[in-house]
Design an enzyme around this catalytic site. Structure first.
Site, PDB file in Angstrom:
ATOM      1  N   ASP A  32       0.846  -1.201   0.000  1.00 32.88           N
ATOM      2  CA  ASP A  32       0.000   0.000   0.000  1.00 32.88           C
ATOM      3  C   ASP A  32       0.878   1.246   0.000  1.00 32.88           C
ATOM      4  OD1 ASP A  32      -2.074  -1.664   0.194  1.00 32.88           O
ATOM      5  OD2 ASP A  32      -2.746  -1.024   2.196  1.00 32.88           O
ATOM      6  N   GLU A  34       3.967   1.640  -1.163  1.00 32.90           N
ATOM      7  CA  GLU A  34       4.561   1.901  -2.486  1.00 32.90           C
ATOM      8  C   GLU A  34       3.525   2.489  -3.438  1.00 32.90           C
ATOM      9  OE1 GLU A  34       7.909  -1.464  -3.293  1.00 32.90           O
ATOM     10  OE2 GLU A  34       5.949  -2.160  -2.613  1.00 32.90           O
ATOM     11  N   PHE A  35       2.307   1.934  -3.368  1.00 32.53           N
ATOM     12  CA  PHE A  35       1.224   2.428  -4.216  1.00 32.53           C
ATOM     13  C   PHE A  35       0.970   3.911  -3.924  1.00 32.53           C
ATOM     14  CE2 PHE A  35      -3.094   3.475  -5.259  1.00 32.53           C
ATOM     15  CZ  PHE A  35      -3.305   2.863  -6.488  1.00 32.53           C
ATOM     16  N   ASP A  36       0.859   4.219  -2.634  1.00 30.45           N
ATOM     17  CA  ASP A  36       0.562   5.607  -2.253  1.00 30.45           C
ATOM     18  C   ASP A  36       1.665   6.560  -2.708  1.00 30.45           C
ATOM     19  OD1 ASP A  36      -1.799   4.841  -1.179  1.00 30.45           O
ATOM     20  OD2 ASP A  36      -1.064   4.731   0.891  1.00 30.45           O
ATOM     21  N   SER A  81     -38.304   1.859 -16.998  1.00 34.05           N
ATOM     22  CA  SER A  81     -38.293   1.092 -15.745  1.00 34.05           C
ATOM     23  C   SER A  81     -38.864  -0.297 -16.026  1.00 34.05           C
ATOM     24  CB  SER A  81     -39.065   1.820 -14.667  1.00 34.05           C
ATOM     25  OG  SER A  81     -40.312   2.185 -15.171  1.00 34.05           O
ATOM     26  N   LEU A  82     -38.961  -1.110 -15.010  1.00 31.14           N
ATOM     27  CA  LEU A  82     -39.437  -2.482 -15.189  1.00 31.14           C
ATOM     28  C   LEU A  82     -40.767  -2.652 -14.482  1.00 31.14           C
ATOM     29  CD1 LEU A  82     -36.096  -4.314 -14.359  1.00 31.14           C
ATOM     30  CD2 LEU A  82     -37.220  -4.325 -16.579  1.00 31.14           C
ATOM     31  N   GLU A 116     -31.166 -12.151 -13.998  1.00 30.48           N
ATOM     32  CA  GLU A 116     -30.157 -11.426 -13.217  1.00 30.48           C
ATOM     33  C   GLU A 116     -30.804 -11.010 -11.913  1.00 30.48           C
ATOM     34  OE1 GLU A 116     -29.241  -8.061 -15.655  1.00 30.48           O
ATOM     35  OE2 GLU A 116     -28.550  -9.334 -17.291  1.00 30.48           O
ATOM     36  N   LYS A 118     -31.859  -8.169  -9.182  1.00 34.79           N
ATOM     37  CA  LYS A 118     -32.208  -6.750  -9.258  1.00 34.79           C
ATOM     38  C   LYS A 118     -31.454  -6.047  -8.130  1.00 34.79           C
ATOM     39  CE  LYS A 118     -36.161  -3.834 -10.224  1.00 34.79           C
ATOM     40  NZ  LYS A 118     -35.896  -2.671  -9.401  1.00 34.79           N
ATOM     41  N   ASP A 120     -30.122  -3.186  -5.760  1.00 38.49           N
ATOM     42  CA  ASP A 120     -30.824  -2.041  -5.203  1.00 38.49           C
ATOM     43  C   ASP A 120     -29.857  -0.875  -5.034  1.00 38.49           C
ATOM     44  OD1 ASP A 120     -32.986  -0.732  -4.347  1.00 38.49           O
ATOM     45  OD2 ASP A 120     -33.115  -1.685  -2.384  1.00 38.49           O
ATOM     46  N   GLU A 176     -25.828  -0.454 -12.361  1.00 43.61           N
ATOM     47  CA  GLU A 176     -26.356   0.006 -11.080  1.00 43.61           C
ATOM     48  C   GLU A 176     -25.196   0.382 -10.178  1.00 43.61           C
ATOM     49  OE1 GLU A 176     -29.582  -0.028 -11.167  1.00 43.61           O
ATOM     50  OE2 GLU A 176     -30.317   0.130  -9.108  1.00 43.61           O
ATOM     51  N   TYR A 228     -25.209  -4.145 -16.509  1.00 44.29           N
ATOM     52  CA  TYR A 228     -26.124  -5.184 -16.959  1.00 44.29           C
ATOM     53  C   TYR A 228     -26.742  -4.922 -18.333  1.00 44.29           C
ATOM     54  CZ  TYR A 228     -29.024  -1.890 -14.304  1.00 44.29           C
ATOM     55  OH  TYR A 228     -29.590  -0.761 -13.787  1.00 44.29           O
ATOM     56  N   LYS A 315     -40.225  -9.317  -7.625  1.00 44.49           N
ATOM     57  CA  LYS A 315     -39.718  -8.760  -6.356  1.00 44.49           C
ATOM     58  C   LYS A 315     -39.932  -9.753  -5.213  1.00 44.49           C
ATOM     59  CE  LYS A 315     -39.774  -4.298  -5.982  1.00 44.49           C
ATOM     60  NZ  LYS A 315     -38.871  -3.160  -5.907  1.00 44.49           N
ATOM     61  N   CYS A 409     -21.990   2.457  33.241  1.00 45.19           N
ATOM     62  CA  CYS A 409     -21.284   1.608  32.269  1.00 45.19           C
ATOM     63  C   CYS A 409     -21.358   0.142  32.704  1.00 45.19           C
ATOM     64  CB  CYS A 409     -19.834   2.053  32.156  1.00 45.19           C
ATOM     65  SG  CYS A 409     -18.876   0.976  31.087  1.00 45.19           S
ATOM     66  N   CYS A 412     -17.543  -0.914  33.615  1.00 47.27           N
ATOM     67  CA  CYS A 412     -16.718  -0.369  34.704  1.00 47.27           C
ATOM     68  C   CYS A 412     -17.546   0.427  35.715  1.00 47.27           C
ATOM     69  CB  CYS A 412     -15.593   0.497  34.133  1.00 47.27           C
ATOM     70  SG  CYS A 412     -16.198   2.019  33.391  1.00 47.27           S
ATOM     71  N   CYS A 427     -19.407   6.213  28.003  1.00 45.96           N
ATOM     72  CA  CYS A 427     -18.747   5.991  29.288  1.00 45.96           C
ATOM     73  C   CYS A 427     -17.510   6.880  29.263  1.00 45.96           C
ATOM     74  CB  CYS A 427     -18.344   4.526  29.436  1.00 45.96           C
ATOM     75  SG  CYS A 427     -17.163   4.310  30.785  1.00 45.96           S
ATOM     76  N   CYS A 433     -11.613   1.840  31.526  1.00 50.19           N
ATOM     77  CA  CYS A 433     -12.752   0.991  31.136  1.00 50.19           C
ATOM     78  C   CYS A 433     -12.211  -0.055  30.137  1.00 50.19           C
ATOM     79  CB  CYS A 433     -13.832   1.865  30.504  1.00 50.19           C
ATOM     80  SG  CYS A 433     -15.270   0.937  29.954  1.00 50.19           S
TER      81      CYS A 433
HETATM   82  S1  IVH Z   1     -32.218  -3.825 -16.819  1.00 52.11           S
HETATM   83  C1  IVH Z   1     -35.718  -1.338 -18.957  1.00 52.11           C
HETATM   84  N1  IVH Z   1     -31.106  -5.220 -14.962  1.00 52.11           N
HETATM   85  O1  IVH Z   1     -34.103  -1.603 -11.958  1.00 52.11           O
HETATM   86  C2  IVH Z   1     -34.953  -1.372 -17.745  1.00 52.11           C
HETATM   87  N2  IVH Z   1     -32.179  -3.202 -14.332  1.00 52.11           N
HETATM   88  O2  IVH Z   1     -36.971  -0.868 -12.418  1.00 52.11           O
HETATM   89  C3  IVH Z   1     -33.763  -2.199 -17.991  1.00 52.11           C
HETATM   90  N3  IVH Z   1     -31.981  -2.681 -11.944  1.00 52.11           N
HETATM   91  O3  IVH Z   1     -33.730   1.474 -13.525  1.00 52.11           O
HETATM   92  C4  IVH Z   1     -32.957  -2.292 -16.786  1.00 52.11           C
HETATM   93  N4  IVH Z   1     -30.818  -4.447 -11.396  1.00 52.11           N
HETATM   94  O4  IVH Z   1     -31.855   0.719 -11.992  1.00 52.11           O
HETATM   95  C5  IVH Z   1     -31.798  -4.114 -15.248  1.00 52.11           C
HETATM   96  N5  IVH Z   1     -30.036  -6.582 -13.420  1.00 52.11           N
HETATM   97  C6  IVH Z   1     -30.711  -5.472 -13.704  1.00 52.11           C
HETATM   98  C7  IVH Z   1     -31.049  -4.529 -12.713  1.00 52.11           C
HETATM   99  C8  IVH Z   1     -31.801  -3.400 -13.069  1.00 52.11           C
HETATM  100  C9  IVH Z   1     -31.360  -3.338 -10.959  1.00 52.11           C
HETATM  101  C10 IVH Z   1     -32.733  -1.407 -11.787  1.00 52.11           C
HETATM  102  C11 IVH Z   1     -32.357  -0.339 -12.766  1.00 52.11           C
HETATM  103  C12 IVH Z   1     -33.622   0.095 -13.414  1.00 52.11           C
HETATM  104  C13 IVH Z   1     -34.650  -0.442 -12.479  1.00 52.11           C
HETATM  105  C14 IVH Z   1     -35.894  -0.734 -13.256  1.00 52.11           C
END
Ligand code: IVH
Length: 672
Positions: A32, A34-36, A81-82, A116, A118, A120, A176, A228, A315, A409, A412, A427, A433
């Site tokens: 680390d 050397e890296f720094d 969105s999905l 895949e 999802k 968060d 994500e 993704y 979900k 505490c 102690c 404390c 302590c």
């Molecule tokens: S594909 C048309 N793959 O979910 C949307 N989305 O509700 C295609 N998310 O805005 C997105 N994991 O932020 C995709 N494996 C995954 C994901 C993913 C999380 C989120 C993404 C998107 C939201 C859609």
């Protein structure tokens, strides 16, 4: 001889290689330290020769302290969105709909699904041109988003420059951004130690972080990213799985949790498998994304205004268990902070038996209104330890009483204190302590501090119990004979520990300062203090006013530093550590980097600058032998005024006849 430009190029490539190895393969070929050193050299060269700074420089990962104001950018492809589903019927409906639409279009090949998790976090669109990451845009309203490129560049696992011979000139990657659960825990621990409010959950912390005004702050959040999706023209691929494999080949980080499923039965196996296994991943997940694998089929299916017809999200239901709160224990940490822990009747939750849950502090107990014997709801959220999210009031016994928070505490018996505005009880008996004493030693030996290898919590515990080590200076009095008293400690372990202790004498001053464990002085503050005061003697003698001049040091930290140095025991401890040979001053710059163009000149910096941050500017001045002062006086040589320089400083400089120069003039001065 190598030119500066070549050296910058070489350092950039080397550091990117080591970063990649470290963040993707979890390996290190250099220490680390050397890296720094290499990173520091690159930062200094870039500050001095900003024109040579490369767009994929690893210093971008550290971020800049210039303010971001995010321009809005239109998405080339809308960010949809999905549709969320929760039941088997809804997934069956999804398949039926797809088959109908495909049949209507005379497509009768079987449908394969790419599953895949999802993740968060916050979705991001990444634009690559000629192999370079040129733009990172948030989802925004789906049509246009914020350009957060500088912030996103701080994400270590994200390639800034791609090396492959089959790269399209321009393409877009979607993914994500998330905060890994262990980083979230670590940051919260740090916040608690500094007496600050905890972050609520990893998702909100990630989305807040990506919109921070200074990318240097974002870098500290240690965000990560899974990609993704791949979008663009002429990509020469037929399936989503090919897209994913291309992304992997190009060095993007794809979560290895995906699976290509031949039918819905396999999709269900996937869903069931990850329902519990997902809790062991570094990222929070809340479901599964099921995508039609064939791109031809995807095109036929198309999208509604809101979401594609070729993908759906399943979900998971939040996993909640009911159990009984049997008791509360109180843990005392290194800083004396007291944390209440719920002792639960063991219950199965998300595949593991839960016996304890965190209650954080007295406010949390009050907020929940929880009582001993209550039936409580336990959930596994973004934290490793599950949390209590509610009380089943109908099941409360008539005799139950509100919880009386402890007043003394548990370790102690010292009366606890609670400072104005702080959530945690403390404390105050930091000297004797036991968990505080042991915690201070553990803090001192950790990697970010004295980095004493081969010594861990368990050994510290034993050394403490045997009365061999009662403070950090005692570590340097350890001998082979003393260590031999430890159970199961053989010659090899003894030698390792002694060597680890010996090596710590070379650890730089800022880490030593952090290791001392002065309350509220975290690793970053320690770095700033070390740089400002150069050595411990200057720091020890610093007045409240001069401490307040240091960036990020406010009243509370300054007072804590003063208190620390006034304490007689601490003074004696520092004497012993000095005698042991620890680093109590910043190391001299290597000779090759020294340059005395600004020798004897004093500067005050005001405002913000185009080519470098204030800190870089300060470094550059100091590196060239100049001195940076905080206030304008008649003796001052130059006021460097940037954008939005303070009017009172400008006025005073004018009145006293101090030369006011801009950034350009300063850069000219450097040329000598
Ligand atoms: S594909 C048309 N793959 O979910 C949307 N989305 O509700 C295609 N998310 O805005 C997105 N994991 O932020 C995709 N494996 C995954 C994901 C993913 C999380 C989120 C993404 C998107 C939201 C859609």
């Amino acid at each position: 001889m190598q030119s500066v430009q070549q050296r910058i190029q070489e350092l950039t490539d080397k550091l990117n290689y080591y970063n990649d190895l470290y963040y993707k393969k979890h390996q290190s070929e250099i220490s680390d330290y050397e890296f720094d050193q290499l990173l520091k050299e690159l930062e200094q060269l870039e500050a001095q020769y900003p024109a040579y700074k490369l767009p994929h420089s690893p210093t971008q990962r550290v971020g800049s302290d210039l303010d971001n104001d995010f321009p809005t950018v239109a998405h080339q492809y809308p960010m949809l969105s999905l549709t969320n589903t929760y039941t088997a019927e809804e997934i069956q409906d999804f398949e039926t709909r797809i088959q109908k639409l495909l049949a209507e279009n005379d497509v009768n090949e079987p449908v394969e699904y790419f599953c895949e998790l999802k993740f968060d976090g916050v979705s991001i669109s990444l634009i690559y041109e000629n192999g370079y990451l040129v733009q990172a845009i948030t989802r925004g309203d789906g049509t246009q988003g914020d350009d957060v490129t500088a912030n996103v560049k701080t994400i270590q696992s994200l390639p800034l420059k791609l090396i492959a011979n089959d790269l399209p000139a321009r393409f877009e990657v979607r993914g994500e951004i998330f905060m890994p659960v262990h980083i979230f825990e670590e940051l919260n621990k740090q916040l608690e130690e500094e007496g600050k409010e905890r972050y609520a959950n990893p998702r909100n912390t990630a989305s807040g972080s990506i919109k921070l005004k200074k990318s240097a702050e974002v870098a500290k959040r240690r965000l990560d990213c899974y990609v993704y999706a791949l979008l663009g023209e002429n990509l020469n691929i037929n399936t989503h799985s090919e897209a994913i494999h291309l992304l992997e080949k190009w060095n993007f980080q794809v979560s290895p949790t995906y699976r290509l499923c031949k039918n819905l039965e396999e999709v269900w196996q996937y869903i069931h498998f990850w329902e519990t296994a997902r809790h062991n991943l570094p990222v929070e997940t809340d479901g599964v994304v099921i995508k039609v694998n064939s791109l031809k089929q995807q095109t036929i299916l198309g999208a509604t205004a809101k979401s594609p017809r070729w993908a759906i999200a399943y979900k998971y239901k939040a996993e909640v268990a009911q159990t009984i709160l049997q008791g509360i224990t109180y843990q005392v940490g290194r800083t004396g902070a007291v944390t209440p822990v719920a002792e639960l009747q063991p219950v199965l939750l998300a595949g593991t038996i839960i016996k304890r849950a965190s209650l954080h502090n007295a406010n949390e107990i009050e907020r929940l209104g929880v009582r001993l014997g209550d039936v409580v709801l336990v959930e596994k959220g973004g934290e490793i330890i599950p949390k209590i999210t509610g009380v089943v009031l109908e099941k409360r016994s008539a005799e139950s009483q509100p919880i009386q928070y402890i007043t003394h505490c548990p370790e102690c018996n010292t009366p606890l204190i609670r400072k104005e505005g702080e959530a945690q009880h403390y404390c105050p008996n930091e000297k004797t302590c036991p968990p505080q004493v042991k915690g201070k030693i553990e803090h001192f030996i950790q990697r970010k501090a004295l980095n004493i290898e081969h010594l861990g919590g368990e050994t510290i515990e034993k050394l403490y119990d045997l009365n061999l080590v009662r403070n950090v200076a005692d570590l340097y009095d350890l001998t082979a004979d003393k260590l031999a008293l430890l159970p199961k400690f053989k010659a090899k372990s003894i030698q390792n520990v002694l060597q680890g202790i010996e090596n710590s004498k070379k650890v730089p001053f800022e880490q030593v300062l952090f290791g001392l464990g002065i309350r509220y002085v975290g690793a970053t503050t320690a770095q700033k203090l070390a740089k400002h005061f150069q050595n411990i003697d200057n720091l020890q003698q610093a007045s409240l006013e001069s401490l307040l001049q240091v960036e990020e040091v406010g009243e509370r930290i300054a007072q804590s530093i003063i208190n620390y140095f006034q304490d007689e025991d601490n003074k004696a401890l520092l004497q012993r550590l000095k005698a042991a040979g620890l680093q109590f001053a910043l190391a001299e710059q290597p000779f090759s980097l020294k340059n005395q163009t600004l020798s004897g000149k004093t500067f005050v910096i005001s405002g913000t600058f185009e080519t470098m941050s204030r800190e870089e500017l300060q470094n550059t001045i100091e590196k060239h032998g100049g001195k940076v002062l905080s206030s304008v006086s008649a003796k001052l040589h130059y006021l460097i005024a940037g954008k939005e320089a303070g009017p009172s400083k400008l006025e005073k400089a004018q009145r006293l006849g101090v030369r006011i120069i801009n950034e350009q003039a300063f850069l000219e001065m450097l040329k000598g």
